[in-house]
Design a protein around this motif. Structure first.
Motif, short mmCIF file in Angstrom:
data_model
loop_
_atom_site.label_atom_id
_atom_site.label_comp_id
_atom_site.label_asym_id
_atom_site.label_seq_id
_atom_site.Cartn_x
_atom_site.Cartn_y
_atom_site.Cartn_z
N VAL A 19 1.22 -1.42 -0.16
CA VAL A 19 -0.31 0.03 0.08
C VAL A 19 0.87 1.33 -0.03
O VAL A 19 0.47 2.23 -0.78
N ALA A 20 1.89 0.85 0.54
CA ALA A 20 2.79 2.54 0.89
C ALA A 20 3.52 2.21 -0.27
O ALA A 20 3.26 3.74 -0.97
N LYS A 21 4.19 1.62 -1.08
CA LYS A 21 4.51 1.64 -2.44
C LYS A 21 3.54 2.33 -3.80
O LYS A 21 3.60 3.10 -4.39
N GLU A 22 1.90 1.12 -3.54
CA GLU A 22 0.81 1.99 -4.54
C GLU A 22 0.80 3.52 -4.57
O GLU A 22 -0.28 4.75 -4.83
N THR A 23 0.99 3.79 -3.16
CA THR A 23 0.26 5.15 -2.72
C THR A 23 1.35 6.79 -3.01
O THR A 23 0.97 7.55 -3.54
N TYR A 24 2.46 6.37 -3.30
CA TYR A 24 3.80 6.99 -3.45
C TYR A 24 3.54 7.24 -4.80
O TYR A 24 3.87 8.27 -5.88
N ALA A 25 3.21 5.76 -5.90
CA ALA A 25 3.63 6.07 -7.26
C ALA A 25 1.82 6.78 -7.78
O ALA A 25 1.39 7.73 -8.45
N THR A 26 0.81 6.40 -7.06
CA THR A 26 0.01 6.90 -7.19
C THR A 26 -0.28 8.93 -6.64
O THR A 26 -1.28 9.41 -7.23
N THR A 27 -0.05 9.10 -5.59
CA THR A 27 0.04 10.69 -5.51
C THR A 27 1.62 11.58 -6.74
O THR A 27 1.33 12.66 -6.47
N LYS A 28 2.04 10.75 -6.85
CA LYS A 28 2.57 10.99 -7.96
C LYS A 28 1.67 12.49 -9.16
O LYS A 28 2.96 13.39 -9.53
N ILE A 29 1.41 11.49 -9.68
CA ILE A 29 -0.09 12.64 -9.98
C ILE A 29 -0.57 13.13 -9.92
O ILE A 29 -1.61 13.87 -10.22
N PHE A 30 -1.38 13.76 -8.26
CA PHE A 30 -2.05 15.17 -8.00
C PHE A 30 -1.16 15.96 -8.15
O PHE A 30 -0.08 16.10 -8.16
N PRO A 31 -2.05 17.25 -7.82
CA PRO A 31 -1.34 18.06 -8.35
C PRO A 31 -0.63 18.70 -8.10
O PRO A 31 -0.17 18.16 -6.31
N LYS A 32 1.02 19.77 -8.32
CA LYS A 32 1.72 20.20 -7.26
C LYS A 32 1.46 21.14 -5.85
O LYS A 32 2.33 20.71 -5.00
N SER A 33 0.26 21.18 -5.86
CA SER A 33 -0.39 21.93 -4.94
C SER A 33 -0.15 20.94 -3.70
O SER A 33 -0.71 21.39 -2.53
N GLU A 34 -0.42 19.93 -3.92
CA GLU A 34 -1.23 19.02 -2.98
C GLU A 34 0.62 18.31 -1.98
O GLU A 34 0.43 17.71 -1.98
N MET A 35 1.95 18.84 -2.70
CA MET A 35 2.41 17.96 -2.04
C MET A 35 3.04 17.86 -0.41
O MET A 35 2.91 16.80 -0.11
N TYR A 36 2.45 19.24 -0.61
CA TYR A 36 1.96 18.77 1.72
C TYR A 36 1.12 19.12 1.90
O TYR A 36 0.72 19.06 2.98
N GLY A 37 0.20 18.62 1.36
CA GLY A 37 -1.71 18.63 1.90
C GLY A 37 -1.77 16.96 1.73
O GLY A 37 -0.97 16.44 2.47
N LEU A 38 -2.92 16.86 0.68
CA LEU A 38 -3.30 15.31 0.93
C LEU A 38 -2.66 14.68 0.55
O LEU A 38 -2.32 13.61 0.84
N SER A 39 -1.04 14.12 -1.00
CA SER A 39 -0.49 13.86 -0.91
C SER A 39 0.76 13.02 0.14
O SER A 39 0.94 12.03 0.70
N SER A 40 1.02 14.34 1.19
CA SER A 40 1.67 14.11 2.51
C SER A 40 1.04 13.67 3.42
O SER A 40 1.19 12.76 4.20
N GLN A 41 -0.46 13.55 2.91
CA GLN A 41 -1.29 13.17 4.31
C GLN A 41 -1.62 11.48 4.08
O GLN A 41 -0.73 10.63 4.81
N MET A 42 -1.51 11.34 3.18
CA MET A 42 -2.14 9.65 2.54
C MET A 42 -0.52 8.37 3.21
O MET A 42 -0.52 7.74 3.31
N GLN A 43 0.45 10.10 2.27
CA GLN A 43 1.53 8.96 2.37
C GLN A 43 2.51 8.92 3.90
O GLN A 43 2.66 7.70 3.88
N ARG A 44 1.94 9.60 4.80
CA ARG A 44 2.36 9.87 6.20
C ARG A 44 1.41 8.66 6.43
O ARG A 44 2.29 7.51 7.60
N CYS A 45 0.34 8.81 6.20
CA CYS A 45 -0.82 6.73 6.49
C CYS A 45 -0.39 5.92 6.29
O CYS A 45 -0.03 4.68 7.09
N ALA A 46 -0.19 5.52 5.16
CA ALA A 46 0.11 4.17 4.57
C ALA A 46 1.66 4.10 5.76
O ALA A 46 2.26 2.72 5.41
N VAL A 47 2.72 4.71 5.32
CA VAL A 47 3.85 4.42 6.19
C VAL A 47 3.40 4.16 7.41
O VAL A 47 4.54 3.09 7.57
#
Length: 119
Positions: A19-47
């Motif tokens: 799940v952690a690996k797939e989260t990083y792959a998935t959040t790569k496509i999120f808008p750059k504006s989400e780098m410190y928002g939803l992307s980061s939050q999902m990555q932290r949860c997954a890890v």
């Protein structure tokens, strides 16, 4: 190693890593504006999911191990909520959503069932 459970052999830990690996792959496509928002939050949860499982294996009692499993389970539910948000705001496709939703629900069930065996 003193722990009674080798985290590297636990299916729940292996699934958490996926799940952690797939989260990083998935959040790569999120808008750059989400780098410190939803992307980061999902990555932290997954890890957090496999990390808490691993940390729990080092604890001296099943009661303490169970607390770490509860935290991992909480992170899995938090991550699922973030996945729903990512889908609702159209950051991911329905296909990606369904795939990841099935994966996280499988881990939630696996963790819950594993907790019942170590009480």
């Amino acid at each position: 190693m003193n722990s009674r459970h080798n985290f590297r052999k636990l299916g729940i830990w292996k699934e958490g890593i996926e799940v952690a690996k797939e989260t990083y792959a998935t959040t790569k496509i999120f808008p750059k504006s989400e780098m410190y928002g939803l992307s980061s939050q999902m990555q932290r949860c997954a890890v957090s999911i496999p990390s808490n499982i691993a940390e729990g294996t080092a604890k001296s009692s099943n009661k303490h191990f169970n607390q770490y499993l509860e935290t991992a389970l909480g992170s899995a539910f938090e991550w699922e909520t973030q996945l729903i948000i990512a889908y609702e705001i159209e950051y991911i496709s329905e296909e990606t959503f369904s795939h990841l939703e099935n994966k996280i629900q499988r881990i939630q069930n696996m963790i819950s069932n594993f907790m019942k065996t170590i009480v």
